[in-house]
Design an enzyme around this catalytic site. Structure first.
Site, PDB file in Angstrom:
ATOM      1  N   SER A  13       0.809  -1.229   0.000  1.00  0.00           N
ATOM      2  CA  SER A  13       0.000   0.000   0.000  1.00  0.00           C
ATOM      3  C   SER A  13       0.839   1.273   0.000  1.00  0.00           C
ATOM      4  O   SER A  13       0.432   2.292   0.550  1.00  0.00           O
ATOM      5  CB  SER A  13      -0.949  -0.017   1.197  1.00  0.00           C
ATOM      6  OG  SER A  13      -0.193  -0.150   2.394  1.00  0.00           O
ATOM      7  N   VAL A  15       3.091   4.103  -2.527  1.00  0.00           N
ATOM      8  CA  VAL A  15       2.596   4.946  -3.624  1.00  0.00           C
ATOM      9  C   VAL A  15       2.170   4.119  -4.835  1.00  0.00           C
ATOM     10  O   VAL A  15       1.101   4.357  -5.425  1.00  0.00           O
ATOM     11  CB  VAL A  15       3.637   6.021  -4.029  1.00  0.00           C
ATOM     12  CG1 VAL A  15       4.923   5.410  -4.588  1.00  0.00           C
ATOM     13  CG2 VAL A  15       3.072   6.995  -5.030  1.00  0.00           C
ATOM     14  N   ALA A  16       2.980   3.113  -5.204  1.00  0.00           N
ATOM     15  CA  ALA A  16       2.700   2.367  -6.441  1.00  0.00           C
ATOM     16  C   ALA A  16       1.436   1.531  -6.287  1.00  0.00           C
ATOM     17  O   ALA A  16       0.560   1.543  -7.160  1.00  0.00           O
ATOM     18  CB  ALA A  16       3.904   1.491  -6.793  1.00  0.00           C
ATOM     19  N   SER A  43       8.324   2.504   2.228  1.00  0.00           N
ATOM     20  CA  SER A  43       9.244   3.647   2.103  1.00  0.00           C
ATOM     21  C   SER A  43       8.538   4.951   1.771  1.00  0.00           C
ATOM     22  O   SER A  43       9.027   6.039   2.099  1.00  0.00           O
ATOM     23  CB  SER A  43      10.264   3.376   0.990  1.00  0.00           C
ATOM     24  OG  SER A  43      11.140   2.363   1.376  1.00  0.00           O
ATOM     25  N   GLY A  50      10.603  14.602  -2.704  1.00  0.00           N
ATOM     26  CA  GLY A  50       9.432  14.934  -3.504  1.00  0.00           C
ATOM     27  C   GLY A  50       9.351  14.098  -4.758  1.00  0.00           C
ATOM     28  O   GLY A  50       9.918  13.007  -4.831  1.00  0.00           O
ATOM     29  N   GLU A 108      17.648  19.099  -7.383  1.00  0.00           N
ATOM     30  CA  GLU A 108      18.276  17.976  -6.691  1.00  0.00           C
ATOM     31  C   GLU A 108      19.425  17.421  -7.520  1.00  0.00           C
ATOM     32  O   GLU A 108      19.504  17.664  -8.731  1.00  0.00           O
ATOM     33  CB  GLU A 108      17.254  16.874  -6.407  1.00  0.00           C
ATOM     34  CG  GLU A 108      16.268  17.263  -5.325  1.00  0.00           C
ATOM     35  CD  GLU A 108      15.500  16.082  -4.763  1.00  0.00           C
ATOM     36  OE1 GLU A 108      15.826  14.937  -5.106  1.00  0.00           O
ATOM     37  OE2 GLU A 108      14.579  16.323  -3.977  1.00  0.00           O
ATOM     38  N   ASP A 203      10.020  -8.975  -0.040  1.00  0.00           N
ATOM     39  CA  ASP A 203       9.101 -10.131  -0.102  1.00  0.00           C
ATOM     40  C   ASP A 203       8.552 -10.385  -1.506  1.00  0.00           C
ATOM     41  O   ASP A 203       8.553 -11.519  -1.988  1.00  0.00           O
ATOM     42  CB  ASP A 203       7.896  -9.924   0.837  1.00  0.00           C
ATOM     43  CG  ASP A 203       8.296  -9.822   2.291  1.00  0.00           C
ATOM     44  OD1 ASP A 203       9.437 -10.152   2.625  1.00  0.00           O
ATOM     45  OD2 ASP A 203       7.450  -9.386   3.097  1.00  0.00           O
ATOM     46  N   HIS A 224      22.387   5.818  -0.440  1.00  0.00           N
ATOM     47  CA  HIS A 224      22.214   7.261  -0.268  1.00  0.00           C
ATOM     48  C   HIS A 224      23.469   7.794   0.396  1.00  0.00           C
ATOM     49  O   HIS A 224      23.934   7.242   1.388  1.00  0.00           O
ATOM     50  CB  HIS A 224      20.979   7.555   0.591  1.00  0.00           C
ATOM     51  CG  HIS A 224      20.577   8.992   0.520  1.00  0.00           C
ATOM     52  ND1 HIS A 224      21.310   9.996   1.102  1.00  0.00           N
ATOM     53  CD2 HIS A 224      19.550   9.596  -0.106  1.00  0.00           C
ATOM     54  CE1 HIS A 224      20.735  11.161   0.835  1.00  0.00           C
ATOM     55  NE2 HIS A 224      19.669  10.945   0.100  1.00  0.00           N
ATOM     56  N   ARG A 266      24.224  10.456  -7.298  1.00  0.00           N
ATOM     57  CA  ARG A 266      24.399   9.778  -6.009  1.00  0.00           C
ATOM     58  C   ARG A 266      25.556   8.799  -5.953  1.00  0.00           C
ATOM     59  O   ARG A 266      26.238   8.705  -4.943  1.00  0.00           O
ATOM     60  CB  ARG A 266      23.146   8.969  -5.716  1.00  0.00           C
ATOM     61  CG  ARG A 266      22.116   9.815  -5.116  1.00  0.00           C
ATOM     62  CD  ARG A 266      21.013   8.997  -4.567  1.00  0.00           C
ATOM     63  NE  ARG A 266      20.078   9.982  -4.050  1.00  0.00           N
ATOM     64  CZ  ARG A 266      18.811   9.776  -3.852  1.00  0.00           C
ATOM     65  NH1 ARG A 266      18.302   8.611  -4.101  1.00  0.00           N
ATOM     66  NH2 ARG A 266      18.057  10.729  -3.378  1.00  0.00           N
ATOM     67  N   HIS A 323      19.659   2.356   0.056  1.00  0.00           N
ATOM     68  CA  HIS A 323      18.530   3.278  -0.048  1.00  0.00           C
ATOM     69  C   HIS A 323      17.479   2.840  -1.060  1.00  0.00           C
ATOM     70  O   HIS A 323      16.290   2.937  -0.804  1.00  0.00           O
ATOM     71  CB  HIS A 323      19.103   4.643  -0.448  1.00  0.00           C
ATOM     72  CG  HIS A 323      18.094   5.745  -0.487  1.00  0.00           C
ATOM     73  ND1 HIS A 323      17.298   6.053   0.590  1.00  0.00           N
ATOM     74  CD2 HIS A 323      17.769   6.624  -1.467  1.00  0.00           C
ATOM     75  CE1 HIS A 323      16.504   7.071   0.275  1.00  0.00           C
ATOM     76  NE2 HIS A 323      16.767   7.430  -0.974  1.00  0.00           N
ATOM     77  N   ARG A 358      19.519   5.485  -9.954  1.00  0.00           N
ATOM     78  CA  ARG A 358      18.283   6.265 -10.036  1.00  0.00           C
ATOM     79  C   ARG A 358      18.578   7.764  -9.903  1.00  0.00           C
ATOM     80  O   ARG A 358      19.324   8.186  -9.018  1.00  0.00           O
ATOM     81  CB  ARG A 358      17.343   5.845  -8.903  1.00  0.00           C
ATOM     82  CG  ARG A 358      16.114   6.692  -8.787  1.00  0.00           C
ATOM     83  CD  ARG A 358      15.334   6.300  -7.557  1.00  0.00           C
ATOM     84  NE  ARG A 358      16.056   6.625  -6.345  1.00  0.00           N
ATOM     85  CZ  ARG A 358      15.531   7.318  -5.333  1.00  0.00           C
ATOM     86  NH1 ARG A 358      14.294   7.744  -5.382  1.00  0.00           N
ATOM     87  NH2 ARG A 358      16.242   7.566  -4.255  1.00  0.00           N
TER      88      ARG A 358
END
Ligand SMILES: Cc1cc2nc3c(=O)[nH]c(=O)nc-3n(C[C@H](O)[C@H](O)[C@H](O)COP(=O)(O)OP(=O)(O)OC[C@H]3O[C@@H](n4cnc5c(N)ncnc54)[C@H](O)[C@@H]3O)c2cc1C
Length: 497
Positions: A13, A15-16, A43, A50, A108, A203, A224, A266, A323, A358
């Site tokens: 549950s 964002v995706a 996460s 953002g 960023e 999982d 990170h 990063r 991260h 990423r």
């Protein structure tokens, strides 16, 4: 075994999963959204920076270039273009629903212009996910504290999953589904030092792998660069706002590693901090150049103060921590996996958007866009599902006390800098760990972590080069030919161009 039916089963549950559930319901499907803990888990709620939306359609090529540059030859240009193009549609949809983004986009690391939209300062993830949960349509039934223990699968297609209520195998619930969407997030808990919450045990990836789905590029774990001793994260946006990195001798060093200095991608910043820590004994972030820091970054400020450090007067010690996973369950540009009627979205999926590294704040964006795209396909294909009867299955487990051993082994042998000797030692140590039948969710999760650790170690050994977040001290150069590394438990692993 108790059982039920839903058109679309969404596991996770964040964002995706939440956005996928919302979209599937808007297309008329009956949806069940399940989480192993509370709805507010994973996460997403911790995301500070953002969402990186292109500023407008003219900005898509530049956002794409930045994404490709950070991804070091492994970004799928076609998929990424699709995601960035649909990003603006989803932004419009969220605004229409009532999400209030802060007016000024932030700059960023790795972005060539400010384009990261915040929601209420540095609590973007929390506000976004709470909003999505508050706006789930009534066609979405939610189930909390149900641990997905295994998929209902015949090895070529998937027809739902079996859950353990309160993590207890004694009360299984089979949810048969036309389509199943895995949205279980990342794997950070496989390392001792991580920004990820306790739920990030990989999982969904382990479940899909056991059922025969292809996974890809599992060795590509992003660290990170600026994490506090208590696991609190100093977001990239702080460096965008002027924070400086200094070593134990008080010197700024980033320009020696990359002309972009503190705003380098990063992987470069993490490696530089790792190197400077080895050479000088420690690295600090100096937040004093940011005017009004406590007001602009309240979450970061309070996690620093919780350590007894005052960032307004002193530089703050930082180190890299696990991260984000760029690899995951291999999907196409609609989230479809190699198994029929199984979809994967968010951090559990490998779409090709993140390549080998990423770009900051591209993951919430991917979760939104791929959540909605997968929902559309999942609804379309759910009618064609041929349902299988769930069989009682013994789920493999590893004693929960082994978890610490897995995490220290991975931190020692498979983190920011890797080599053949260390990776092979790690592989032997993890392979020797005992497996039996899981007596509860904690044991099943630990076994999932063991499997994820093996996938990372195997992938890292095969990737004999340094690319993006994967740095091999014995192969410091990037190979000319960019390759993906696929793994499948039903056939020989392979490396593909
Ligand atoms: C501290 C931090 C800061 C970040 N900042 C940013 C940022 O500013 N911008 C950005 O774009 N990205 C950021 N990221 C990355 C981003 O937050 C994640 O990649 C993204 O939120 C993942 O979303 P998800 O929906 O895939 O999974 P998650 O949000 O992790 O949700 C996973 C869900 O799956 C459930 N689950 C897991 N296993 C099971 C199971 N066996 N059975 C049932 N349910 C299960 C969990 O309970 C949870 O509900 C950050 C990450 C962290 C940790």
């Amino acid at each position: 075994m108790e059982d039920s039916y839903t058109d679309i089963l969404v596991i996770g549950s964040g964002v995706a999963g939440s956005y996928a559930a919302m979209h599937a319901a808007s297309l008329g499907a009956r949806v069940t959204l399940v989480t192993k803990t509370r709805l507010l888990s994973g996460s997403t709620r911790w995301a500070q920076g953002g969402v990186a939306f292109p500023s407008d359609s003219d900005d898509i090529p530049s956002h794409l270039r930045d994404t490709i540059k950070a991804g070091r030859g492994l970004v799928d240009e076609r998929v990424s273009k699709t995601i960035l193009t649909e990003a603006l549609e989803q932004l419009g949809h969220l605004i229409e629903l009532g999400v209030h983004f802060d007016p000024d986009p932030a700059l960023e690391g790795g972005h060539s212009k400010p384009r990261v939209l915040h929601i209420n300062g540095d609590e973007s993830g929390l506000h976004l996910i709470t909003f999505l949960h508050d706006h789930l349509p009534t066609e979405v039934s939610t189930l909390e504290n149900h641990y997905a223990a295994h998929l209902i699968s015949d090895g070529s297609s998937v027809a739902g999953a079996v859950f353990w209520k309160d993590g207890n195998p004694g009360s299984p619930l089979a949810i048969n589904a036309g389509s199943t969407v895995i949205a279980t997030g990342g794997i950070g808990q496989v390392y001792s030092f991580t920004t990820n919450p306790a739920e990030s045990t990989g999982d969904g990836i382990a479940l899909a792998y056991r059922s025969g789905a292809l996974v890809r590029d599992m060795e590509l774990v992003q660290f990170h660069p600026t994490v506090l001793a208590n696991g609190g994260l100093i977001s990239e946006a702080c460096r965008g706002a002027g924070a400086e990195l200094i070593n134990n001798r008080g010197e700024r060093f980033m320009k020696r590693y990359d002309p972009a200095g503190e705003l380098a991608p990063r992987d470069i910043v993490s490696r530089s901090i790792y190197q400077e820590t080895l050479e000088t004994g420690g690295v600090y972030i100096d937040l004093r150049p940011i005017q009004d820091f406590a007001h602009k970054f309240p979450t970061v400020y309070s996690s620093i103060v919780a350590l007894g450090i005052d960032p307004i007067s002193d530089p703050v010690p930082v180190q890299p921590a696990a991260h984000f996973l760029m690899g995951g369950i291999l999907t196409d540009d609609f989230g479809a996996t190699s198994l029929t009627n199984l979809y994967a979205v968010g951090e559990a999926a490998s779409t090709g958007f993140h390549g080998a590294n990423r770009l900051a704040s591209n993951s919430l964006l991917e979760g939104l866009v791929m959540g909605s795209r997968a929902a559309g396909k999942a609804v379309e294909s759910s009618g064609s599902a041929s349902l299988q009867k769930p069989e009682p299955t013994a789920v493999p487990g590893t004693p929960a006390e082994v978890r610490r051993h897995i995490r220290t082994t991975m931190t020692k042998f498979a983190s920011v800098a890797r080599d053949e000797k260390g990776l092979s030692t790690g592989l032997t140590k993890i392979s020797e760990l005992p497996i039996s039948t899981a007596r509860n969710a904690a044991e099943a999760e630990t076994e999932n972590l063991r499997l994820i650790a093996l996938m990372i170690l195997n992938g890292a050994l095969k990737r004999q080069e340094s690319r993006g977040s994967h740095y091999r001290t014995d192969y410091p150069e990037m190979r000319v030919d960019a390759m993906h590394i696929e793994q499948c438990n039903l056939r020989e692993d392979s490396a593909r161009d």
